[in-house]
Design a protein around this motif. Structure first.
Motif, PDB file in Angstrom:
ATOM      1  N   THR A  48       0.890  -1.155   0.000  1.00 48.81           N
ATOM      2  CA  THR A  48       0.000   0.000   0.000  1.00 48.81           C
ATOM      3  C   THR A  48       0.929   1.206   0.000  1.00 48.81           C
ATOM      4  N   GLN A  82      -4.522  -1.946  -8.139  1.00 51.30           N
ATOM      5  CA  GLN A  82      -5.448  -2.605  -7.215  1.00 51.30           C
ATOM      6  C   GLN A  82      -5.764  -4.036  -7.641  1.00 51.30           C
ATOM      7  N   GLU A  83      -5.841  -4.294  -8.942  1.00 50.67           N
ATOM      8  CA  GLU A  83      -6.133  -5.655  -9.415  1.00 50.67           C
ATOM      9  C   GLU A  83      -5.013  -6.618  -9.039  1.00 50.67           C
ATOM     10  N   TYR A  85      -2.860  -6.192  -6.612  1.00 54.95           N
ATOM     11  CA  TYR A  85      -2.848  -6.250  -5.143  1.00 54.95           C
ATOM     12  C   TYR A  85      -3.927  -7.197  -4.627  1.00 54.95           C
ATOM     13  N   ASN A  86      -5.142  -7.023  -5.117  1.00 59.99           N
ATOM     14  CA  ASN A  86      -6.262  -7.836  -4.624  1.00 59.99           C
ATOM     15  C   ASN A  86      -6.099  -9.308  -4.947  1.00 59.99           C
ATOM     16  N   ASN A  87      -5.635  -9.609  -6.166  1.00 65.69           N
ATOM     17  CA  ASN A  87      -5.575 -10.995  -6.636  1.00 65.69           C
ATOM     18  C   ASN A  87      -4.184 -11.603  -6.568  1.00 65.69           C
ATOM     19  N   GLN A  88      -3.203 -10.791  -6.147  1.00 66.75           N
ATOM     20  CA  GLN A  88      -1.806 -11.236  -6.083  1.00 66.75           C
ATOM     21  C   GLN A  88      -1.394 -11.912  -7.389  1.00 66.75           C
ATOM     22  N   LYS A 108       1.452  -5.741   2.216  1.00 68.30           N
ATOM     23  CA  LYS A 108       0.053  -6.181   2.239  1.00 68.30           C
ATOM     24  C   LYS A 108      -0.281  -6.797   3.599  1.00 68.30           C
ATOM     25  N   GLU A 112      -3.016  -5.152   6.238  1.00 69.00           N
ATOM     26  CA  GLU A 112      -4.172  -5.930   6.678  1.00 69.00           C
ATOM     27  C   GLU A 112      -4.178  -6.101   8.197  1.00 69.00           C
ATOM     28  N   LEU A 129     -11.155   3.189  -0.376  1.00 70.97           N
ATOM     29  CA  LEU A 129     -11.612   2.352  -1.489  1.00 70.97           C
ATOM     30  C   LEU A 129     -12.871   2.925  -2.131  1.00 70.97           C
TER      31      LEU A 129
END
Length: 192
Positions: A48, A82-83, A85-88, A108, A112, A129
């Motif tokens: 982040t 973001q894609e 990051y979210n899905n690694q 990450k 979290e 977000l």
């Protein structure tokens, strides 16, 4: 440099000094040179990233090898894929510093953990977000419905300190217009 982030977050949510200390302890400050990348296509974005100073662009290449700027990031903004990051998953984008810049980053896992232990950070992240989603919707609408002149004016309002600091081809790429069209529009506004 962390003080820039502390001031920023305290304007967004109520957070205790103890919680700020935890956020600080899990962060890392990175300095980048102009032209240095913080993300290359094919890498997984796993941080982040808050921009404490400087300017960045998020871009990718099309099949013909032309780069397309999806987003700029300036001081007190965030930059990410973001894609990825979210899905690694490997990124299709690059993130490049357009000026000497300083960022504050959290892994990450650390981010979290902060959200799980600090309610103010969870609230902040949800707001962040939501604002990002709203911004994306406005950008999509602008790209599909605004004239080149309207896009130009919107860009100037959104990025007042960027316009004269980055090459015209990057601005034109972001607006989805040719460099020649951008130059013509700029001349029209200057001559008014």
């Amino acid at each position: 440099m962390f003080e820039v982030f502390e001031k920023y977050i305290r304007e967004k949510v109520v957070i205790s000094d103890e919680d700020i200390a935890l956020v600080r302890a899990s962060s890392t400050i990175k300095k980048l040179r102009k032209g240095q990348s913080i993300l290359h296509e094919g890498e997984v974005w796993a941080i982040t990233c808050f921009i404490a100073s400087g300017c960045f662009r998020l871009y990718r290449y099309d099949k013909e090898g032309f780069d397309h700027t999806a987003r700029f990031g300036i001081e007190n903004w965030w930059i990410s894929d973001q894609e990825s990051y979210n899905n690694q998953k490997p990124s299709e984008y690059n993130i490049e510093a357009l000026a000497a810049s300083t960022v504050i980053v959290w892994t990450k896992v650390a981010w979290e953990e902060l959200m799980n232990t600090i309610p103010a950070m969870r609230l902040f992240n949800e707001q962040l977000l939501a604002r990002g989603y709203e911004s994306s919707q406005r950008r999509i609408f602008s790209l599909i419905s605004h004239s080149a002149q309207e896009k130009y004016l919107d860009f100037q309002n959104t990025y007042p300190n960027v316009f004269n600091s980055v090459p015209l081809h990057m601005v034109a790429s972001y607006l989805g217009i040719s460099r020649e069209t951008l130059s013509r529009i700029r001349r029209e506004f200057i001559n008014r």
